[in-house]
Design a protein around this motif. Structure first.
Motif, mmCIF file in Angstrom:
data_model
loop_
_atom_site.group_PDB
_atom_site.id
_atom_site.type_symbol
_atom_site.label_atom_id
_atom_site.label_comp_id
_atom_site.label_asym_id
_atom_site.label_seq_id
_atom_site.Cartn_x
_atom_site.Cartn_y
_atom_site.Cartn_z
ATOM 1 N N UNK A 51 0.856 -1.189 0.000
ATOM 2 C CA UNK A 51 0.000 0.000 0.000
ATOM 3 C C UNK A 51 0.886 1.231 0.000
ATOM 4 N N UNK A 52 0.524 2.221 -0.825
ATOM 5 C CA UNK A 52 1.301 3.448 -0.928
ATOM 6 C C UNK A 52 0.361 4.627 -1.137
ATOM 7 N N UNK A 53 0.686 5.764 -0.547
ATOM 8 C CA UNK A 53 -0.106 6.961 -0.786
ATOM 9 C C UNK A 53 0.761 8.209 -0.698
ATOM 10 N N UNK A 54 0.370 9.219 -1.468
ATOM 11 C CA UNK A 54 1.046 10.517 -1.484
ATOM 12 C C UNK A 54 0.161 11.514 -0.750
ATOM 13 N N UNK A 55 0.758 12.279 0.170
ATOM 14 C CA UNK A 55 0.026 13.286 0.933
ATOM 15 C C UNK A 55 0.718 14.632 0.730
ATOM 16 N N UNK A 56 -0.075 15.666 0.521
ATOM 17 C CA UNK A 56 0.496 17.018 0.466
ATOM 18 C C UNK A 56 -0.471 18.002 1.096
ATOM 19 N N UNK A 57 0.010 19.206 1.372
ATOM 20 C CA UNK A 57 -0.798 20.224 2.021
ATOM 21 C C UNK A 57 -1.191 21.303 1.031
ATOM 22 N N UNK A 58 -2.413 21.805 1.190
ATOM 23 C CA UNK A 58 -2.901 22.849 0.298
ATOM 24 C C UNK A 58 -3.973 23.645 1.021
ATOM 25 N N UNK A 71 -15.019 28.911 1.851
ATOM 26 C CA UNK A 71 -14.384 28.698 3.153
ATOM 27 C C UNK A 71 -13.026 28.047 2.921
ATOM 28 N N UNK A 72 -11.967 28.830 3.072
ATOM 29 C CA UNK A 72 -10.622 28.337 2.805
ATOM 30 C C UNK A 72 -9.989 27.804 4.082
ATOM 31 N N UNK A 73 -9.366 26.645 3.953
ATOM 32 C CA UNK A 73 -8.758 25.995 5.104
ATOM 33 C C UNK A 73 -7.566 25.171 4.631
ATOM 34 N N UNK A 74 -6.559 25.048 5.490
ATOM 35 C CA UNK A 74 -5.405 24.220 5.172
ATOM 36 C C UNK A 74 -5.779 22.757 5.387
ATOM 37 N N UNK A 75 -5.676 21.961 4.327
ATOM 38 C CA UNK A 75 -6.034 20.549 4.426
ATOM 39 C C UNK A 75 -4.883 19.692 3.926
ATOM 40 N N UNK A 76 -4.917 18.426 4.307
ATOM 41 C CA UNK A 76 -3.982 17.443 3.764
ATOM 42 C C UNK A 76 -4.724 16.641 2.707
ATOM 43 N N UNK A 77 -4.118 16.540 1.568
ATOM 44 C CA UNK A 77 -4.753 15.872 0.434
ATOM 45 C C UNK A 77 -4.001 14.598 0.093
ATOM 46 N N UNK A 78 -4.728 13.514 -0.041
ATOM 47 C CA UNK A 78 -4.163 12.278 -0.578
ATOM 48 C C UNK A 78 -4.419 12.323 -2.076
ATOM 49 N N UNK A 87 -5.384 9.256 -9.189
ATOM 50 C CA UNK A 87 -5.465 9.244 -7.730
ATOM 51 C C UNK A 87 -4.063 9.174 -7.139
ATOM 52 N N UNK A 88 -3.958 9.412 -5.842
ATOM 53 C CA UNK A 88 -2.651 9.463 -5.198
ATOM 54 C C UNK A 88 -2.383 8.300 -4.279
#
Length: 336
Positions: A51-58, A71-78, A87-88
């Motif tokens: 299992x592998x996944x990429x996570x980044x912040x935006x 509504x803007x918010x800092x989230x972690x995106x897979x 997909x990531x």
């Protein structure tokens, strides 16, 4: 156990084996993205369970697909730190899907999983679909001839308008200049579905083919393509909006991508997300995509489940029967 890496250079060979089917999860691609689009990337890997996944912040507007809310918010995106339809995450053995679910639920904070299919059993909403075209023609003329009369007429009309426009593939992507970047910025500024804005350095350094369109020696449009095995992927483009109607710029950009894909012998073309109506009218098929939401706080997760429809994209639902042999009646009529 999952191991977390903060640098794609450190990823072991197992990463490449698990993600082999996803061009944008390859280590070399991720290394490039760290340079041209740094956003605190992390790579989570479970070698034993593949299992592998990429996570980044935006910083993301949760109501991107709403006309009235923001509504803007800092989230972690897979996902892939790039606005593509891939997909990531990758799961080598579907028997481990439940373990994958549990791992995501163990992560602290707010996560959005982009461009999923229907395998994740979480709070889920629609996101931008991607449009794909299977190549079954030997020339562009064969492709156009295979269309029903109204669509065929529209494309022939568009190509006539484009007769004075010159096209060239950049020999070196370092030749991607301010003039082309301004065209990208123009499209980005008009987009209703903004994620991250890419730098000019991205277009110069990310491995891709860039086709430039000029009129009277002035740059009026470009497309950026990635060649992945037997599939051609349309990444980004730009064009002068004020010239779009007179020269059918966007339709002709898509036609040149299709022409390139046919000439190079690709089996399919991923025309990407957005502009659904135009892409469906050149014969591409919609591939639905979803996004899943999860928050480690149980109350917030309950709220997300109730509000997920507000985050969802309302896609284009008209069916176009573009090619001969499809249904006799086309409810959408001619191309606009």
């Amino acid at each position: 156990m999952f191991k977390v890496y903060k640098n794609a250079n450190d990823l072991p060979p197992a990463w490449g084996e698990i993600t082999a089917e996803n061009h944008f999860m390859k280590r070399d691609t991720l290394k490039k993205l760290e340079m041209v689009n740094p956003c605190k990337q992390q790579y989570h890997l479970h070698e034993a369970k593949k299992m592998a996944l990429v996570v980044y912040e935006l910083k993301l507007d949760l109501f991107t697909f709403s006309r009235y809310l923001s509504f803007k918010i800092l989230v972690r995106i897979i996902g892939i730190p790039l606005s593509v339809s891939s997909c990531g995450y990758a799961i080598g053995d579907q028997e481990n899907m439940e373990d994958f679910h549990q791992y995501i639920k163990s992560l602290k904070g707010f996560y959005i999983i982009l461009n999923t299919q229907d395998e994740l059993k979480m709070a889920r909403g629609d996101t931008l679909p991607t449009y794909k075209l299977k190549i079954r023609w030997s020339t562009l003329e064969d492709y156009i001839s295979s269309m029903r009369s109204n669509y065929r007429y529209r494309l022939k009309k568009a190509t006539k308008r484009f007769s004075d426009v010159k096209m060239e593939v950049l020999e070196d992507n370092n030749l991607f200049g301010e003039d082309l970047y301004r065209l990208y910025e123009e499209v980005y500024s008009r987009s209703n579905e903004k994620l991250e804005k890419l730098s000019m350095d991205f277009f110069r350094r990310f491995p891709s083919k860039i086709i430039k369109f000029t009129l009277n020696e002035e740059s009026i449009a470009f497309v950026q393509l990635v060649e992945h095995d037997k599939e051609l992927v349309f990444l980004f483009g730009g064009f002068k909006h004020q010239l779009n109607q007179d020269y059918d710029l966007y339709i002709n950009m898509l036609l040149e991508i299709i022409h390139y894909g046919i000439k190079k012998g690709f089996e399919s073309i991923d025309l990407g997300q957005t502009a659904e109506e135009t892409k469906s009218k050149v014969g591409a098929s919609k591939c639905s995509k979803y996004m899943c939401l999860h928050h480690s706080n149980s109350f917030m997760n309950f709220v997300l489940n109730r509000l997920v429809s507000r985050f969802s994209y309302k896609d284009y639902r008209v069916a176009h029967h573009v090619f001969k042999g499809e249904e006799d009646e086309d409810p959408a009529g001619e191309m606009s």
